[in-house]
Scaffold this active site. Sequence first.
Site, mmCIF file in Angstrom:
data_model
loop_
_atom_site.group_PDB
_atom_site.id
_atom_site.type_symbol
_atom_site.label_atom_id
_atom_site.label_comp_id
_atom_site.label_asym_id
_atom_site.label_seq_id
_atom_site.Cartn_x
_atom_site.Cartn_y
_atom_site.Cartn_z
ATOM 1 N N GLU A 167 22.875 40.396 -92.509
ATOM 2 C CA GLU A 167 22.458 38.773 -92.872
ATOM 3 C C GLU A 167 21.308 38.746 -93.752
ATOM 4 O O GLU A 167 20.755 37.753 -94.490
ATOM 5 C CB GLU A 167 22.218 38.082 -91.764
ATOM 6 C CG GLU A 167 23.539 37.923 -90.965
ATOM 7 C CD GLU A 167 23.632 37.335 -89.608
ATOM 8 O OE1 GLU A 167 22.620 37.789 -88.690
ATOM 9 O OE2 GLU A 167 23.990 36.157 -89.424
ATOM 10 N N GLU A 189 28.805 41.594 -84.290
ATOM 11 C CA GLU A 189 28.561 40.779 -83.251
ATOM 12 C C GLU A 189 29.726 40.367 -82.364
ATOM 13 O O GLU A 189 29.763 40.544 -81.184
ATOM 14 C CB GLU A 189 27.794 39.535 -83.851
ATOM 15 C CG GLU A 189 26.296 39.693 -84.210
ATOM 16 C CD GLU A 189 26.074 40.047 -85.671
ATOM 17 O OE1 GLU A 189 27.140 40.573 -86.509
ATOM 18 O OE2 GLU A 189 25.157 39.942 -86.105
#
Lengths: 579, 579
Positions: A167, A189
């Site tokens: 990210e 995740e």
Amino acid sequence: MGEAAPKAAQATDSAHGLKASAASAHDGAARIDFRTEPHRYHHWKLATDGDIATLTMDVDEKAPLLGGYELKLNSYDLGVDIELADAIERLRFEHPEIKVIILKSGKDRVFCAGANIRMLAGATHAHKVNFCKFTNETRNSIEDASENSGQKYVCVVNGTAAGGGYELALACDHIMLVDDGSAAVSLPELPLLAVLPGTGGLTRVTDKRKVRRDHADVFCTTEEGVKGKRAVDWRLVDEVMPRSKLDEAVETRAKAIAAKQDGKAAKGIALTPVERTRTANSNEYKFVSVAFEREDRLATIMLRGPDGAPPASPDEMVTQGAAFWPLQLARELDDAILDIRLNELEVATIVFKSDGDAQRVLAYDAFLGANAGHWLAREIRLKWKRVLKRVDMTSRSLVTLIEPGSCFAGTLAELIFAADRSYMLIGTMQGDNRAPAAIVLGEANFSGTYAMSNGLSRVATRFLGEPDSIEAAKVETSNPLEAEQAEEFGLITFALDDIDWEDEVRLFLEERASFSPDGLTGMEANLRFAGPETMETKIFARLTAWQNWIFQRPNAVGPEGALTRYGSGQKPNFDLKRV
Amino acid sequence: MGEAAPKAAQATDSAHGLKASAASAHDGAARIDFRTEPHRYHHWKLATDGDIATLTMDVDEKAPLLGGYELKLNSYDLGVDIELADAIERLRFEHPEIKVIILKSGKDRVFCAGANIRMLAGATHAHKVNFCKFTNETRNSIEDASENSGQKYVCVVNGTAAGGGYELALACDHIMLVDDGSAAVSLPELPLLAVLPGTGGLTRVTDKRKVRRDHADVFCTTEEGVKGKRAVDWRLVDEVMPRSKLDEAVETRAKAIAAKQDGKAAKGIALTPVERTRTANSNEYKFVSVAFEREDRLATIMLRGPDGAPPASPDEMVTQGAAFWPLQLARELDDAILDIRLNELEVATIVFKSDGDAQRVLAYDAFLGANAGHWLAREIRLKWKRVLKRVDMTSRSLVTLIEPGSCFAGTLAELIFAADRSYMLIGTMQGDNRAPAAIVLGEANFSGTYAMSNGLSRVATRFLGEPDSIEAAKVETSNPLEAEQAEEFGLITFALDDIDWEDEVRLFLEERASFSPDGLTGMEANLRFAGPETMETKIFARLTAWQNWIFQRPNAVGPEGALTRYGSGQKPNFDLKRV
């Protein structure tokens, strides 16, 4: 999710120390300090060479912000991100000559493993949410520097870039990935922890890099991620190269990007530490005072106008540097807001007040406007834009009180429009000989200088349903508007005389404190951002709200949830209902 | 939140009865049936007079869908909304002559008290979320009828319109409010229940009616709401009038709006009941079969192509009516999806398959396209648009398997692009002499006929990052594309030969079943809707995600939460942290 009491509250405020406080599961009782500077960094190294800077992430695993975990494999916590945010800001103010920032890892074959899982598993819900919010603001500030300050970010992924690590790469302009059969980008995740990437990953994959949705689906459910040619084909990275060619490729790429950036070299200013004196019930800065009335769940932020006239020239502004009123005020306000967000969790409402000479505020606005082409004036306005967005994104009720002696003009008037409501006194208070309060609008309120995350000015957002009101207000630029006029123009919520003032304001503040804090957060997040949506609002609304939900669900944080059981050797046990 | 076992499972499927099942806190074990018809309505009356219809809400408080509450004051539950959705749909198909629908209350001085609070307090989290989703789809279908079918909704608020009651009004084109000193519109969810208005209220206030955000803040925190002139001034309603003038004003207004609508009177078709046979592990319709493999958490939906050629003329289509293949298939698919959503909570993945002649599917598409100006062809395509949106909004993993014998062409090919992933077989299966699978694209895939809630076609959303791919695919319109070609054009996720097929598909389905259901819901809600946001996506993403969060928070649903304590005489006890 355990909301354990803080281990230790080691408030050593005067030291400007990042590690001024610690708690094993931060619940606001031990204070977190957002002020830092490069010589105090634990986790980052900042070096410059001509118009290219290198920002190296080399996380000290023994220096977590909270207790109870180690920051292995360049994983990060809020402390790491506070330093990153500081570095990005310093590059803009202290190194305006920089055109490209190479963001790389100081570890061998690991770029960044993302947010530390043990930290997340141990953190309170409030800390997780606030952590994600701040890290999102930091990623946005990278994109803001790229778009508006001509500082482009090249990310060098020399190994694993997992979750928050990828990210971070996504926030950069150009992602370079080593092609060695093992280096990969991933968002693990969901498969690993049953939560979502919390720092804009899903949104930047679909809306910034425009990865096809079925590829995105495969990518986000593949723990080990995607590497090599497929990563390029799927637009997850911009280029791959053998490890042996990496350094050369990075240098070539950085120089090529730098060559495309305009702008002459300028000498920066020093961002000297934000001085703050903390007492039990206040934070005092030079131009900002914060008073806490914790029984009433209130924080009142008083903003003071400038002491005198703006400088005569841009050079003089540079000489004043961090002490230049608009910059110092912005930095103090930013610190005050962050302090409340993380450290005063039970404050329900932030009250904005101001004190000073409105015409002087406008004179400073005019000075910045007249010198908009000067790099420092530009950076100061961009800083205000970011601080005001931080206010918009703050999950507390916001109210602005406009009283005699106030100076809500131009830039400061934005705090009227950022608030959920505003109250303005008609006439004077008994025993107070100051002139009635007046609002003065300026060019900054209409120009888009301080666009919200929806891309519109606060005035345009306010008057979405009555565009004529924008024009009507614009005509009044520079004219002091007293309460009844301001109400007529739709600029404030309520104009009250001194008979009603105290009771009405008190009732409002009491009412706000009586409502469900969660309900208010959800309501305000919906009412503040009418109109268009952008990648930024998607991240803060759609993605964040889903993440908040998932951060509460037993499948993630329950005793048998994936986040709780991570690394225990036990598989999570899920409630199988699809909701 | 108590997830109590269902009181009774009274499956009487063949009766098409709304009350086929009941549970005090619906957990999917007792089935809810979405099929109904006017003579079975408990809560609504539908009357027509020329080109004006009157839809009267007169809720039978003794006929709740689930057990344990009474539907007082025109409050509603899913059962009430199933009838409303049916009435809206019948107005379009059975009464195309209608230009204005007057939506009013059958109760004295009460329009609608919103979603029933006792129902909400007793419902499972899954039921609350699914209830809100369906009611949102119903409100959207009102706006869709207004925008695309020339059926305008006039809402007559004769008394209290609270919460979901006002949200129903917000979905209408024109809101008329009695001005009698007591009738008011309100969104009291936050002050009263610590939750948000769950049916688009916040979004329609800020983005449809464009109420100023501080007025919206006051409105949404004022339990008693806003009435009279202020309601008009704040744009919450369109007009107010004394009770004595109400009937006359409504008639005048309805006639004036009807006079502005184009369109000649046409005779409608009868929406005959959707026939369904349920066995333990299947739902059988004429053109749809649903097979449940509950151990594997799978539902496979098989869609069958048409038996023959399309009719020769629009008149013949009207004669076929509800039996006309595209319409019957759409209605069956809609019922199948709703049944899974509410009644098969543990199904992780919906597998779409098809069986039939692709060229026949395209011939029907061509027939509808050639007769796009015919009211029934238009309504059928609009119905497909809504059903496909329902698929997009379904919180289950979606996969489309394209095998020999399938007919994913034109309209049916949308199910490839609606899926999170698609797998296509290369060549044939051993022992199967059917021709290799082929996809055939049609005009319907590119025209925006089936726009998603983001306003883009599924193909345009898919290729947001590679617009050239849209043009490349368009050139292939009407050409059968076998697996490797389809993969090259980016139309499918994976092309697999028969050696890999079974294992790869099985692994995917197992993997999907192993992930956290909540995490998947959040991920898919983010990945499915790249690109622009609209009021509709705001409602389904931003608002819904915040509401889901709040529906989990102890401040709403905990033992001392506001929803739990409502009506108990005890005040809620809130965790005061602002998150």
